[in-house]
Design a protein around this motif. Structure first.
Motif, PDB file in Angstrom:
ATOM      1  N   GLU A 246      -9.414   4.620   4.775  1.00 18.34           N
ATOM      2  CA  GLU A 246      -8.394   3.830   4.081  1.00 18.34           C
ATOM      3  C   GLU A 246      -8.615   2.333   4.292  1.00 18.34           C
ATOM      4  O   GLU A 246      -7.861   1.520   3.781  1.00 18.34           O
ATOM      5  N   HIS A 247      -9.648   1.983   5.057  1.00 16.72           N
ATOM      6  CA  HIS A 247      -9.829   0.574   5.391  1.00 16.72           C
ATOM      7  C   HIS A 247     -11.299   0.173   5.329  1.00 16.72           C
ATOM      8  O   HIS A 247     -11.807  -0.570   6.178  1.00 16.72           O
TER       9      HIS A 247
ATOM     10  N   SER B 118      -0.340   8.086   4.908  1.00 17.73           N
ATOM     11  CA  SER B 118      -1.797   8.067   4.940  1.00 17.73           C
ATOM     12  C   SER B 118      -2.293   8.918   6.114  1.00 17.73           C
ATOM     13  O   SER B 118      -1.524   9.255   7.001  1.00 17.73           O
TER      14      SER B 118
ATOM     15  N   LEU C 262      -5.099   2.793  11.474  1.00 11.33           N
ATOM     16  CA  LEU C 262      -6.085   2.696  10.399  1.00 11.33           C
ATOM     17  C   LEU C 262      -7.223   3.689  10.593  1.00 11.33           C
ATOM     18  O   LEU C 262      -7.645   3.959  11.722  1.00 11.33           O
TER      19      LEU C 262
ATOM     20  N   HIS D 105      -1.557  -0.711  14.654  1.00 13.77           N
ATOM     21  CA  HIS D 105      -2.480  -0.213  13.629  1.00 13.77           C
ATOM     22  C   HIS D 105      -3.766   0.385  14.196  1.00 13.77           C
ATOM     23  O   HIS D 105      -4.688   0.704  13.459  1.00 13.77           O
TER      24      HIS D 105
ATOM     25  N   CYS E 291      -8.401 -11.743   6.481  1.00 19.60           N
ATOM     26  CA  CYS E 291      -8.164 -11.121   5.176  1.00 19.60           C
ATOM     27  C   CYS E 291      -6.688 -10.924   4.865  1.00 19.60           C
ATOM     28  O   CYS E 291      -6.293 -10.890   3.708  1.00 19.60           O
TER      29      CYS E 291
ATOM     30  N   TYR F 204     -13.119  -1.904   3.674  1.00 19.59           N
ATOM     31  CA  TYR F 204     -13.554  -3.305   3.684  1.00 19.59           C
ATOM     32  C   TYR F 204     -13.251  -4.023   4.985  1.00 19.59           C
ATOM     33  O   TYR F 204     -13.888  -5.014   5.319  1.00 19.59           O
ATOM     34  N   GLY F 205     -12.268  -3.528   5.732  1.00 20.75           N
ATOM     35  CA  GLY F 205     -11.880  -4.239   6.940  1.00 20.75           C
ATOM     36  C   GLY F 205     -12.302  -3.515   8.214  1.00 20.75           C
ATOM     37  O   GLY F 205     -12.030  -3.979   9.313  1.00 20.75           O
TER      38      GLY F 205
ATOM     39  N   ILE G  95       2.718   3.760   3.974  1.00 21.93           N
ATOM     40  CA  ILE G  95       1.477   3.956   4.719  1.00 21.93           C
ATOM     41  C   ILE G  95       1.607   5.021   5.809  1.00 21.93           C
ATOM     42  O   ILE G  95       0.623   5.434   6.394  1.00 21.93           O
TER      43      ILE G  95
ATOM     44  N   PHE H 295       0.837  -1.194   0.000  1.00 24.70           N
ATOM     45  CA  PHE H 295       0.000   0.000   0.000  1.00 24.70           C
ATOM     46  C   PHE H 295       0.869   1.240   0.000  1.00 24.70           C
ATOM     47  O   PHE H 295       0.480   2.279   0.499  1.00 24.70           O
TER      48      PHE H 295
ATOM     49  N   ASP I 214     -10.699  -9.494  13.397  1.00 29.67           N
ATOM     50  CA  ASP I 214     -10.156 -10.743  12.863  1.00 29.67           C
ATOM     51  C   ASP I 214      -9.279 -10.469  11.642  1.00 29.67           C
ATOM     52  O   ASP I 214      -9.525 -10.965  10.537  1.00 29.67           O
ATOM     53  N   CYS I 215      -8.226  -9.685  11.877  1.00 27.98           N
ATOM     54  CA  CYS I 215      -7.343  -9.213  10.805  1.00 27.98           C
ATOM     55  C   CYS I 215      -6.880 -10.326   9.869  1.00 27.98           C
ATOM     56  O   CYS I 215      -6.798 -10.151   8.658  1.00 27.98           O
TER      57      CYS I 215
ATOM     58  N   ASN J  76      -8.990   0.074  14.772  1.00 27.46           N
ATOM     59  CA  ASN J  76      -9.700  -0.291  13.545  1.00 27.46           C
ATOM     60  C   ASN J  76     -11.220  -0.191  13.708  1.00 27.46           C
ATOM     61  O   ASN J  76     -11.971  -0.992  13.159  1.00 27.46           O
TER      62      ASN J  76
ATOM     63  N   CYS K 153      -1.885  -6.858  16.484  1.00 25.13           N
ATOM     64  CA  CYS K 153      -2.063  -5.936  15.345  1.00 25.13           C
ATOM     65  C   CYS K 153      -2.439  -4.526  15.795  1.00 25.13           C
ATOM     66  O   CYS K 153      -1.920  -3.533  15.284  1.00 25.13           O
ATOM     67  N   MET K 154      -3.334  -4.452  16.744  1.00 28.27           N
ATOM     68  CA  MET K 154      -3.869  -3.152  17.138  1.00 28.27           C
ATOM     69  C   MET K 154      -2.867  -2.303  17.900  1.00 28.27           C
ATOM     70  O   MET K 154      -3.048  -1.097  18.003  1.00 28.27           O
TER      71      MET K 154
HETATM   72  C1  HEC Z   1     -12.712  -8.126   5.656  1.00 29.76           C
HETATM   73  C2  HEC Z   1     -11.318  -8.068   5.266  1.00 29.76           C
HETATM   74  C3  HEC Z   1     -10.325  -7.318   6.148  1.00 29.76           C
HETATM   75  C4  HEC Z   1     -10.129  -7.431   7.521  1.00 29.76           C
HETATM   76  C5  HEC Z   1     -10.891  -8.288   8.508  1.00 29.76           C
HETATM   77  C6  HEC Z   1      -9.007  -6.553   7.816  1.00 29.76           C
HETATM   78  N1  HEC Z   1      -8.542  -5.944   6.676  1.00 29.76           N
HETATM   79 FE1  HEC Z   1      -6.944  -4.692   6.515  1.00 29.76          FE
HETATM   80  N2  HEC Z   1      -7.326  -4.389   4.546  1.00 29.76           N
HETATM   81  C7  HEC Z   1      -8.325  -5.025   3.834  1.00 29.76           C
HETATM   82  C8  HEC Z   1      -8.338  -4.507   2.482  1.00 29.76           C
HETATM   83  C9  HEC Z   1      -9.279  -4.940   1.361  1.00 29.76           C
HETATM   84  C10 HEC Z   1      -7.310  -3.529   2.408  1.00 29.76           C
HETATM   85  C11 HEC Z   1      -6.918  -2.670   1.219  1.00 29.76           C
HETATM   86  C12 HEC Z   1      -7.365  -1.243   1.472  1.00 29.76           C
HETATM   87  C13 HEC Z   1      -8.825  -1.074   1.223  1.00 29.76           C
HETATM   88  O1  HEC Z   1      -9.227  -1.143   0.073  1.00 29.76           O
HETATM   89  O2  HEC Z   1      -9.598  -0.900   2.202  1.00 29.76           O
HETATM   90  C14 HEC Z   1      -6.690  -3.496   3.723  1.00 29.76           C
HETATM   91  C15 HEC Z   1      -5.616  -2.671   4.060  1.00 29.76           C
HETATM   92  C16 HEC Z   1      -4.966  -2.695   5.280  1.00 29.76           C
HETATM   93  C17 HEC Z   1      -3.801  -1.888   5.637  1.00 29.76           C
HETATM   94  C18 HEC Z   1      -3.113  -0.871   4.744  1.00 29.76           C
HETATM   95  C19 HEC Z   1      -3.898   0.435   4.898  1.00 29.76           C
HETATM   96  C20 HEC Z   1      -3.251   1.642   4.274  1.00 29.76           C
HETATM   97  O3  HEC Z   1      -2.809   2.525   5.025  1.00 29.76           O
HETATM   98  O4  HEC Z   1      -3.215   1.732   3.046  1.00 29.76           O
HETATM   99  C21 HEC Z   1      -3.464  -2.207   6.914  1.00 29.76           C
HETATM  100  C22 HEC Z   1      -2.320  -1.634   7.740  1.00 29.76           C
HETATM  101  C23 HEC Z   1      -4.419  -3.197   7.383  1.00 29.76           C
HETATM  102  N3  HEC Z   1      -5.322  -3.462   6.370  1.00 29.76           N
HETATM  103  C24 HEC Z   1      -4.414  -3.769   8.642  1.00 29.76           C
HETATM  104  C25 HEC Z   1      -5.463  -4.510   9.186  1.00 29.76           C
HETATM  105  C26 HEC Z   1      -5.585  -4.857  10.597  1.00 29.76           C
HETATM  106  C27 HEC Z   1      -4.565  -4.482  11.667  1.00 29.76           C
HETATM  107  C28 HEC Z   1      -6.750  -5.559  10.726  1.00 29.76           C
HETATM  108  C29 HEC Z   1      -7.386  -6.095  12.019  1.00 29.76           C
HETATM  109  C30 HEC Z   1      -7.531  -5.125  13.128  1.00 29.76           C
HETATM  110  C31 HEC Z   1      -7.342  -5.683   9.399  1.00 29.76           C
HETATM  111  N4  HEC Z   1      -6.539  -5.018   8.499  1.00 29.76           N
HETATM  112  C32 HEC Z   1      -8.512  -6.372   9.107  1.00 29.76           C
HETATM  113  C33 HEC Z   1      -9.165  -6.005   4.308  1.00 29.76           C
HETATM  114  C34 HEC Z   1      -9.316  -6.383   5.631  1.00 29.76           C
END
Ligand code: HEC
Ligand code: HEC
Length: 103
Positions: free
Chosen positions: A46-47, A36, A42, A96, A59, A49-50, A33, A30, A55-56, A99, A92-93
């Motif tokens: 920027e996030h 950002s 987060l 990051h 994905c 979908y997540g 970051i 990405f 449950d990081c 979230n 993770c948290m």
């Molecule tokens: C349901 C799926 C999903 C889950 C669950 C998820 N993520 Fe993500 N994450 C994504 C996607 C898809 C992207 C790409 C950016 C976007 O399009 O949102 C991303 C991007 C990121 C990025 C890069 C963001 C940036 O600054 O560009 C980080 C860091 C990250 N996730 C951390 C986490 C952490 C830590 C958790 C748990 C607390 C988590 N993710 C849970 C789907 C998920």
């Protein structure tokens, strides 16, 4: 004619090499970051979908993240890989942010 055949196989070879380097990737990317909105933490924007999930690893594949430092500061990526390998999702948290799970 012989020359032309060499030329063709040369092109083919180059094409093979370029495919090879695409397969040898450095995991999720990405960009920097830290550029950002709120750095490593987060944000919903920027996030999308997540957002709101803890449950990081549903994905994000643990073996496919933190492979390369794309920031402009010195970070020990191996140290992060080790920590994440030991502590898993629970850590993770720490870096990051929540979230959206505490809002
Ligand atoms: C349901 C799926 C999903 C889950 C669950 C998820 N993520 Fe993500 N994450 C994504 C996607 C898809 C992207 C790409 C950016 C976007 O399009 O949102 C991303 C991007 C990121 C990025 C890069 C963001 C940036 O600054 O560009 C980080 C860091 C990250 N996730 C951390 C986490 C952490 C830590 C958790 C748990 C607390 C988590 N993710 C849970 C789907 C998920
Ligand atoms: C000790 C701090 C730290 C912890 C703990 C941590 N991260 Fe990261 N994470 C970072 C840093 C620093 C980056 C920026 C790496 C870069 O330059 O792309 C990053 C980047 C990411 C990215 C963006 C893609 C990439 O590989 O750069 C995702 C996705 C991500 N982390 C998910 C997670 C998940 C999921 C966890 C928990 C299993 C986690 N992180 C735990 C510090 C941490």
């Amino acid at each position: 004619m012989e020359m032309f055949r060499y030329f063709l196989s040369f092109i083919f070879f180059v094409a093979l090499i370029s495919c090879g380097s695409e397969a040898d990737d450095n995991g999720e990317d990405f960009g920097n970051i830290l550029d950002s909105p709120s750095s490593l933490v987060l944000t919903e924007d920027e996030h999308v979908y997540g957002w709101g999930r803890s449950d990081c690893l549903m994905c994000h594949n643990i073996n496919n993240i933190h492979l390369q430092n794309r920031t402009d500061v010195t970070i020990d990526m191996e140290e992060i890989q080790d920590q994440v390998a030991e502590e898993g999702e629970s850590i993770c948290m720490d870096c990051h942010g929540s979230n959206g799970t505490t809002e």
